[in-house]
Design a protein around this motif. Structure first.
Motif, PDB file in Angstrom:
ATOM      1  N   GLN A 117      38.895  12.434  46.491  1.00  0.00           N
ATOM      2  CA  GLN A 117      38.555  10.817  46.185  1.00  0.00           C
ATOM      3  C   GLN A 117      38.999  10.184  46.678  1.00  0.00           C
ATOM      4  N   GLU A 118      40.289  10.578  47.197  1.00  0.00           N
ATOM      5  CA  GLU A 118      41.182   9.486  48.690  1.00  0.00           C
ATOM      6  C   GLU A 118      41.505  10.416  49.714  1.00  0.00           C
ATOM      7  N   VAL A 119      41.104   9.180  50.457  1.00  0.00           N
ATOM      8  CA  VAL A 119      40.471   9.068  51.810  1.00  0.00           C
ATOM      9  C   VAL A 119      41.859   8.649  52.445  1.00  0.00           C
ATOM     10  N   ASN A 120      42.455   9.164  53.651  1.00  0.00           N
ATOM     11  CA  ASN A 120      43.422   9.219  53.941  1.00  0.00           C
ATOM     12  C   ASN A 120      43.286   8.591  55.849  1.00  0.00           C
ATOM     13  N   GLU A 121      43.728   7.055  55.886  1.00  0.00           N
ATOM     14  CA  GLU A 121      43.206   6.291  56.541  1.00  0.00           C
ATOM     15  C   GLU A 121      43.897   7.168  58.349  1.00  0.00           C
ATOM     16  N   LYS A 122      45.128   7.050  57.869  1.00  0.00           N
ATOM     17  CA  LYS A 122      45.838   7.726  59.441  1.00  0.00           C
ATOM     18  C   LYS A 122      44.792   9.152  59.954  1.00  0.00           C
ATOM     19  N   GLY A 123      44.468   9.995  59.059  1.00  0.00           N
ATOM     20  CA  GLY A 123      43.995  10.895  59.407  1.00  0.00           C
ATOM     21  C   GLY A 123      42.543  10.829  59.579  1.00  0.00           C
ATOM     22  N   LEU A 124      41.637   9.847  59.767  1.00  0.00           N
ATOM     23  CA  LEU A 124      40.186   9.318  60.186  1.00  0.00           C
ATOM     24  C   LEU A 124      41.100   8.671  61.518  1.00  0.00           C
ATOM     25  N   GLN A 125      42.598   8.152  61.500  1.00  0.00           N
ATOM     26  CA  GLN A 125      42.552   6.589  62.632  1.00  0.00           C
ATOM     27  C   GLN A 125      42.539   7.919  63.699  1.00  0.00           C
ATOM     28  N   PHE A 126      43.059   9.131  63.404  1.00  0.00           N
ATOM     29  CA  PHE A 126      43.057  10.105  64.666  1.00  0.00           C
ATOM     30  C   PHE A 126      42.079  10.453  65.448  1.00  0.00           C
ATOM     31  N   TYR A 127      41.572  10.516  64.920  1.00  0.00           N
ATOM     32  CA  TYR A 127      40.367  11.493  65.493  1.00  0.00           C
ATOM     33  C   TYR A 127      39.516   9.818  65.722  1.00  0.00           C
ATOM     34  N   ASP A 128      39.674   8.751  65.399  1.00  0.00           N
ATOM     35  CA  ASP A 128      38.971   7.430  65.786  1.00  0.00           C
ATOM     36  C   ASP A 128      39.378   7.035  67.864  1.00  0.00           C
ATOM     37  N   ASP A 129      40.870   7.783  67.743  1.00  0.00           N
ATOM     38  CA  ASP A 129      41.543   7.134  68.859  1.00  0.00           C
ATOM     39  C   ASP A 129      41.378   8.466  69.687  1.00  0.00           C
ATOM     40  N   LEU A 130      40.858   9.742  69.304  1.00  0.00           N
ATOM     41  CA  LEU A 130      40.690  10.769  70.024  1.00  0.00           C
ATOM     42  C   LEU A 130      39.615  10.510  70.863  1.00  0.00           C
ATOM     43  N   ILE A 131      38.993   9.942  69.952  1.00  0.00           N
ATOM     44  CA  ILE A 131      36.966  10.628  70.094  1.00  0.00           C
ATOM     45  C   ILE A 131      36.765   8.692  71.207  1.00  0.00           C
ATOM     46  N   ASP A 132      37.639   8.019  70.677  1.00  0.00           N
ATOM     47  CA  ASP A 132      38.066   6.526  72.139  1.00  0.00           C
ATOM     48  C   ASP A 132      38.645   7.261  73.084  1.00  0.00           C
ATOM     49  N   GLU A 133      39.330   7.881  73.676  1.00  0.00           N
ATOM     50  CA  GLU A 133      40.155   8.354  74.338  1.00  0.00           C
ATOM     51  C   GLU A 133      39.200   8.974  74.924  1.00  0.00           C
TER      52      GLU A 133
END
Ligand code: BGP
Length: 477
Positions: A94-110
């Motif tokens: 039920q609970e999404v971890n925003e920091k986890g999502l952010q890590f892959y955002d950063d990797l994809i953007d890089e």
């Protein structure tokens, strides 16, 4: 057949390289990440080589920018990595971890900032531990809904930037090692439970693909299958039949379900005869038919050579996890096939057959049977590498990759559609059961089983070889 001239690799061919979250990231409990079954399994004494784990791995979580910079300098076109489900949903679904999502955002953007295509694997074996504890993970039907929820969450988050998705990595391996050989979590030895878990994984895979297609995103999605084509040891008809059995049981049993939405009848009958049929619902088959992949992902390392095996013949064997050449004890399935030594090919120190022709055969068989485009999602050589005055002379890896890339070009010339070729692996990383000494990367990471040391990166000779190959789009092969 022999060709007078080979076709060029197509423009935009994805020359890539791959990794998996647990094997590279480390940071196993940082930024809110929950435990996966691998975080737990590696702590059971005797399960992995010298008790190695991925707590730190090669610290990609903190060093991804350095790693992407190395990829960019090499000219890499695609980087395949996996998302750790337990970073996204650490404690419950039920609970999404925003920091986890952010890590892959950063990797994809890089990656995108460096013109590298992200190829994102949803699942590379690290199911959250709480799903295992709550309902036995893949053994429960509930996994279908939960896997789809997880998949939809990451599709929605990254779908605008990711064009290639891999649904399940090597379902055939994590299911057989997890529920038959007991060498992966949850370390069960029970074929009945294996086929049940496998059926749920099939439906979950198709449900995630169906979901992806329903979102109207622009990319492609498919599973990655670990394909070892079977060869008969000789032309004795019983041995040829054993090779047929091998491919039906170890390959088509999975790939037919992905591509056609149905189980091959020979194996379904065998399961029935042996009281191993999984429980299924009519709607499962509707999902299987509706969730067809856009490509077949293939992880290719070797072929398997087999012979007939009587009903009281050999059972499960013991693979070589030590790196001591010749220590494999080959196994089989009584009444179906047994694995035997192929005297015509060289072996690695872990007794894996080195067989580039087998890759061409694999690509052609998939092309003929399913007519799907193919993305090679893994291929590589695990070996001992030596760091000598800052250099690694891995000519054996260059030879291996060169011969396999050439086999891909031959398959393309034969008429197979191949979207790309990802080597395993980009940096050195943790080999699940073989520790850190079995290395696959273009980039050497200075760590071993005893200590992470400083995790310094060094470019191997193969790094420069691949750089040149990419520059020339394979024309120099
Ligand atoms: C595949 C896995 C990879 C990787 C590779 C090499 O089965 O998808 O994660 O580990 O094999 O295998 P190993 O590490 O056992 O040598």
């Amino acid at each position: 057949m022999q060709h007078k001239k080979l076709k060029d690799f197509p423009e935009g061919f994805l020359w890539g390289s791959a990794s998996a979250a647990y094997q590279v990231e480390g940071a196993w409990d940082e930024d809110g990440k929950g435990a996966s079954v691998w975080d737990t399994f590696v702590r059971i004494p005797g399960k992995t080589f010298k008790g190695t784990n991925g707590d730190v791995a090669v610290d990609h979580y903190h060093r991804f920018k350095e790693d992407v910079a190395l990829m960019a300098e090499q000219g890499l076109k695609a980087y395949r990595f996996s998302i750790a489900w337990s970073r996204i949903f650490p404690h419950n679904m039920q609970e999404v971890n925003e920091k986890g999502l952010q890590f892959y955002d950063d990797l994809i953007d890089e990656l995108l900032a460096n013109q590298i295509e992200p190829v994102v694997t949803l699942y590379h074996w690290d199911i959250p531990q709480y799903l295992q504890d709550d309902y036995l993970g893949w053994e429960s039907r509930q996994i279908i809904e939960d896997f789809t929820t997880y998949a939809e969450t990451v599709f929605r988050r990254y779908g605008d930037r990711v064009n290639y998705w891999v649904s399940l990595n090597e379902q055939n391996i994590f299911i057989s090692h997890g529920y038959l050989m007991a060498t992966h979590p949850p370390a069960v030895k029970d074929p009945k439970r294996m086929y049940q878990a496998n059926h749920h994984a099939n439906v979950a895979n198709a449900a995630a693909i169906k979901k992806y297609h329903s979102l109207g995103l622009q990319g492609k999605i498919g599973p990655s299958f670990a394909y070892s084509p079977g060869y008969p040891i000789d032309a004795r008809p019983e041995n040829v039949l054993a090779a047929e059995n091998f491919d039906e049981m170890n390959a088509y049993f999975w790939m037919d379900v992905y591509a056609k939405g149905e189980y091959p009848s020979v194996i379904w009958n065998w399961l029935e005869e042996n009281k191993l049929l999984p429980e299924t619902l009519p709607e499962d088959f509707e999902v299987l038919k509706a969730g067809k992949p856009d490509f077949m992902g293939v992880n290719y390392y070797q072929t398997s050579t087999v012979a007939a095996n009587p009903l009281d013949g050999v059972g499960i064997g013991t693979p070589n996890y030590s790196g001591e050449k010749g220590s494999t004890e080959r196994g089989g399935t009584p009444g179906v096939f047994k694995e035997v030594l192929n005297p015509f090919v060289e072996k690695t120190n872990w007794d894996w057959d080195i067989d580039p022709v087998g890759l061409r055969i694999a690509l052609r068989r998939i092309n003929s049977r399913y007519g799907l485009p193919i993305l090679i999602t893994e291929n590589g050589l695990g070996e001992y590498d030596k760091l000598e005055e800052g250099q690694i002379h891995d000519q054996y890896r260059i030879d291996y990759l060169n011969d396999h890339a050439k086999a891909v070009q031959e398959a393309i010339t034969d008429g197979v559609t191949v979207l790309g070729y990802c080597t395993w692996s980009y940096t050195d990383l943790l080999s699940w059961l073989n520790g850190y000494q079995k290395r696959y990367g273009f980039v050497y990471v200075d760590r071993d089983e005893d200590s992470p040391k400083e995790l310094k990166r060094y470019k191997k000779a193969s790094y420069y070889w691949y750089k040149e190959l990419i520059e020339q789009n394979g024309k120099n092969l």
